[in-house]
Design a protein around this motif. Structure first.
Motif, PDB file in Angstrom:
ATOM      1  N   GLY A   1       0.814  -1.213   0.000  1.00 34.18           N
ATOM      2  CA  GLY A   1       0.000   0.000   0.000  1.00 34.18           C
ATOM      3  C   GLY A   1       0.846   1.260   0.000  1.00 34.18           C
ATOM      4  O   GLY A   1       0.503   2.249  -0.674  1.00 34.18           O
ATOM      5  N   THR A   2       1.955   1.242   0.742  1.00 32.26           N
ATOM      6  CA  THR A   2       2.848   2.411   0.749  1.00 32.26           C
ATOM      7  C   THR A   2       3.446   2.646  -0.642  1.00 32.26           C
ATOM      8  O   THR A   2       3.554   3.792  -1.108  1.00 32.26           O
ATOM      9  CB  THR A   2       3.974   2.205   1.778  1.00 32.26           C
ATOM     10  OG1 THR A   2       3.400   1.971   3.073  1.00 32.26           O
ATOM     11  CG2 THR A   2       4.878   3.419   1.853  1.00 32.26           C
ATOM     12  N   GLY A   3       3.834   1.556  -1.318  1.00 29.26           N
ATOM     13  CA  GLY A   3       4.383   1.699  -2.660  1.00 29.26           C
ATOM     14  C   GLY A   3       3.356   2.214  -3.658  1.00 29.26           C
ATOM     15  O   GLY A   3       3.665   3.071  -4.497  1.00 29.26           O
ATOM     16  N   LEU A   4       2.121   1.718  -3.554  1.00 29.53           N
ATOM     17  CA  LEU A   4       1.080   2.183  -4.472  1.00 29.53           C
ATOM     18  C   LEU A   4       0.747   3.655  -4.250  1.00 29.53           C
ATOM     19  O   LEU A   4       0.530   4.403  -5.210  1.00 29.53           O
ATOM     20  CB  LEU A   4      -0.184   1.337  -4.283  1.00 29.53           C
ATOM     21  CG  LEU A   4      -0.103  -0.113  -4.779  1.00 29.53           C
ATOM     22  CD1 LEU A   4      -1.384  -0.862  -4.434  1.00 29.53           C
ATOM     23  CD2 LEU A   4       0.151  -0.149  -6.281  1.00 29.53           C
ATOM     24  N   SER A   5       0.726   4.079  -2.997  1.00 25.36           N
ATOM     25  CA  SER A   5       0.430   5.484  -2.723  1.00 25.36           C
ATOM     26  C   SER A   5       1.552   6.390  -3.208  1.00 25.36           C
ATOM     27  O   SER A   5       1.304   7.553  -3.561  1.00 25.36           O
ATOM     28  CB  SER A   5       0.212   5.683  -1.219  1.00 25.36           C
ATOM     29  OG  SER A   5       1.380   5.344  -0.483  1.00 25.36           O
ATOM     30  N   ALA A   6       2.783   5.883  -3.213  1.00 24.09           N
ATOM     31  CA  ALA A   6       3.902   6.684  -3.714  1.00 24.09           C
ATOM     32  C   ALA A   6       3.858   6.825  -5.233  1.00 24.09           C
ATOM     33  O   ALA A   6       4.220   7.863  -5.789  1.00 24.09           O
ATOM     34  CB  ALA A   6       5.230   6.062  -3.280  1.00 24.09           C
ATOM     35  N   VAL A   7       3.402   5.753  -5.914  1.00 22.46           N
ATOM     36  CA  VAL A   7       3.333   5.788  -7.373  1.00 22.46           C
ATOM     37  C   VAL A   7       2.100   6.532  -7.844  1.00 22.46           C
ATOM     38  O   VAL A   7       2.156   7.372  -8.764  1.00 22.46           O
ATOM     39  CB  VAL A   7       3.351   4.354  -7.946  1.00 22.46           C
ATOM     40  CG1 VAL A   7       3.145   4.366  -9.454  1.00 22.46           C
ATOM     41  CG2 VAL A   7       4.657   3.669  -7.586  1.00 22.46           C
ATOM     42  N   ASN A   8       0.959   6.236  -7.217  1.00 12.79           N
ATOM     43  CA  ASN A   8      -0.312   6.834  -7.632  1.00 12.79           C
ATOM     44  C   ASN A   8      -0.840   7.711  -6.499  1.00 12.79           C
ATOM     45  O   ASN A   8      -1.233   7.214  -5.442  1.00 12.79           O
ATOM     46  CB  ASN A   8      -1.318   5.730  -7.966  1.00 12.79           C
ATOM     47  CG  ASN A   8      -2.622   6.285  -8.516  1.00 12.79           C
ATOM     48  OD1 ASN A   8      -2.773   7.486  -8.730  1.00 12.79           O
ATOM     49  ND2 ASN A   8      -3.568   5.385  -8.773  1.00 12.79           N
ATOM     50  N   LYS A   9      -0.825   9.005  -6.686  1.00 17.65           N
ATOM     51  CA  LYS A   9      -1.284   9.929  -5.651  1.00 17.65           C
ATOM     52  C   LYS A   9      -2.779   9.791  -5.383  1.00 17.65           C
ATOM     53  O   LYS A   9      -3.273  10.205  -4.333  1.00 17.65           O
ATOM     54  CB  LYS A   9      -0.983  11.371  -6.063  1.00 17.65           C
ATOM     55  CG  LYS A   9       0.505  11.645  -6.269  1.00 17.65           C
ATOM     56  CD  LYS A   9       1.304  11.375  -5.005  1.00 17.65           C
ATOM     57  CE  LYS A   9       2.777  11.666  -5.197  1.00 17.65           C
ATOM     58  NZ  LYS A   9       3.583  11.407  -3.979  1.00 17.65           N
ATOM     59  N   GLY A  10      -3.510   9.199  -6.319  1.00 22.67           N
ATOM     60  CA  GLY A  10      -4.937   9.020  -6.126  1.00 22.67           C
ATOM     61  C   GLY A  10      -5.282   7.829  -5.248  1.00 22.67           C
ATOM     62  O   GLY A  10      -6.444   7.644  -4.865  1.00 22.67           O
ATOM     63  N   PHE A  11      -4.287   7.009  -4.952  1.00 27.65           N
ATOM     64  CA  PHE A  11      -4.517   5.846  -4.091  1.00 27.65           C
ATOM     65  C   PHE A  11      -4.479   6.295  -2.636  1.00 27.65           C
ATOM     66  O   PHE A  11      -3.418   6.594  -2.080  1.00 27.65           O
ATOM     67  CB  PHE A  11      -3.451   4.780  -4.357  1.00 27.65           C
ATOM     68  CG  PHE A  11      -3.671   3.504  -3.586  1.00 27.65           C
ATOM     69  CD1 PHE A  11      -4.572   2.548  -4.033  1.00 27.65           C
ATOM     70  CD2 PHE A  11      -2.977   3.262  -2.406  1.00 27.65           C
ATOM     71  CE1 PHE A  11      -4.769   1.376  -3.332  1.00 27.65           C
ATOM     72  CE2 PHE A  11      -3.176   2.088  -1.700  1.00 27.65           C
ATOM     73  CZ  PHE A  11      -4.071   1.147  -2.166  1.00 27.65           C
TER      74      PHE A  11
END
Length: 307
Positions: free
Chosen positions: A235-245
């Motif tokens: 989840g931390t990686g996805l939020s770093a890649v996609n600001k909409g997450f």
């Protein structure tokens, strides 16, 4: 530290021992003390952390009859109060340098409170021996016995909070300065004390008889911890890649571990024979064999029958 905080913590210290002796609402436990003290000091996470750590530390410590034990509740109150008001005093350091020493010293005051109560007991004996018993006087002396118990906790807490903050601040400055090596050691000691409590508890539990539950609990908890940790990292990686997450992926909840333990406890309870007399008669031969094969390693272990 505000005067009203000192007053409320002193009142709680005087009441919690009465709760332990009569009501036992669980607010007299180290966890309950951490909750109350943290709420009063305005830092509930710190209070709960110290309270839970002290609760685990004394997990395997119990008393029988009128024996005195270390007062982890009072130690939690003072450790929480000073950890939230003294600069440079971490919760781990407060546990090892304040909570544990205070809990040990309180044994002496507990003995003093028990000794002081004998005065009221003798007064009650004298009233009963009279030709015409004064029941009101007997009731009053029974209630008077609560005074030494309350004072044995309230007085030291008040003195420590009202006059000890300067001394604790000097100790904290020293532990963060010239005695930094000692401060680091106390921090490590405070973090490992819960493990000591678990070790003491396992020493007296029938672990050899129920080793399967211990292995299952450890394995399942470890697997779930690794799984949830990886999910959090994802989840931390996805939020770093996609600001909409914006979805928050939490770690392993403590409630899940508690529910697993409850499930094991229910399974074990259902496997206990209801008619112990019949079960014991049927297993006489197996018991005699187990007794003859028991070794010195089993000494001190509390079995189910003893509980």
């Amino acid at each position: 530290m505000a005067w009203w905080q000192i007053l409320l913590l002193t009142l709680y210290a005087g009441l919690e021992i009465l709760d332990e002796l009569q009501i036992y609402s669980s607010l007299n436990t180290p966890v309950g003390a951490g909750l109350i003290a943290g709420l009063i000091m305005g830092d509930m996470p710190t209070g709960l952390f110290i309270g839970a750590s002290m609760q685990l530390t004394v997990l395997g410590i119990g008393t029988f009859g009128g024996a005195s034990r270390i007062d982890a509740t009072t130690g939690t109150v003072l450790a929480t109060a000073f950890s939230t008001t003294v600069k440079g005093m971490s919760p781990q350091t407060a546990i090892s340098s304040i909570a544990v020493p205070v809990a040990a010293i309180m044994i002496e005051l507990d003995v003093l409170a028990r000794f002081a109560n004998t005065y009221f007991s003798h007064r009650i004996d004298h009233l009963i021996d009279e030709d015409k018993i004064n029941y009101k006087a007997v009731e009053r002396n029974v209630l008077y016995g609560a005074i030494p118990w309350s004072l044995s906790r309230a007085v030291p807490v008040f003195i420590a909070l009202a006059f000890g903050q300067g001394l604790v601040q000097q100790i904290a400055n020293a532990l963060n300065g010239d005695l930094l090596w000692l401060g680091n050691g106390l921090t490590v000691a405070g973090a490992t004390l819960p493990a000591v409590g678990f070790a003491v508890l396992l020493r007296y539990l029938p672990v050899k008889r129920h080793a399967a539950y211990l292995i299952l609990g450890f394995t399942i908890t470890t697997l779930f911890s690794v799984l949830f940790t990886n999910i959090q990292a994802l989840g931390t990686g996805l939020s770093a890649v996609n600001k909409g997450f914006t979805t928050v992926l939490n770690g392993l909840p403590m409630l899940a571990i508690a529910m697993l333990g409850l499930a094991f406890a229910i399974l074990h309870y259902k496997n206990i024979p209801i008619n112990k007399g019949t079960a014991q008669a049927q297993s006489t031969e197996s018991q005699s064999n187990s007794e003859s094969s028991s070794s010195d390693d089993d000494e001190g272990e509390i079995t189910d029958d003893e509980l």
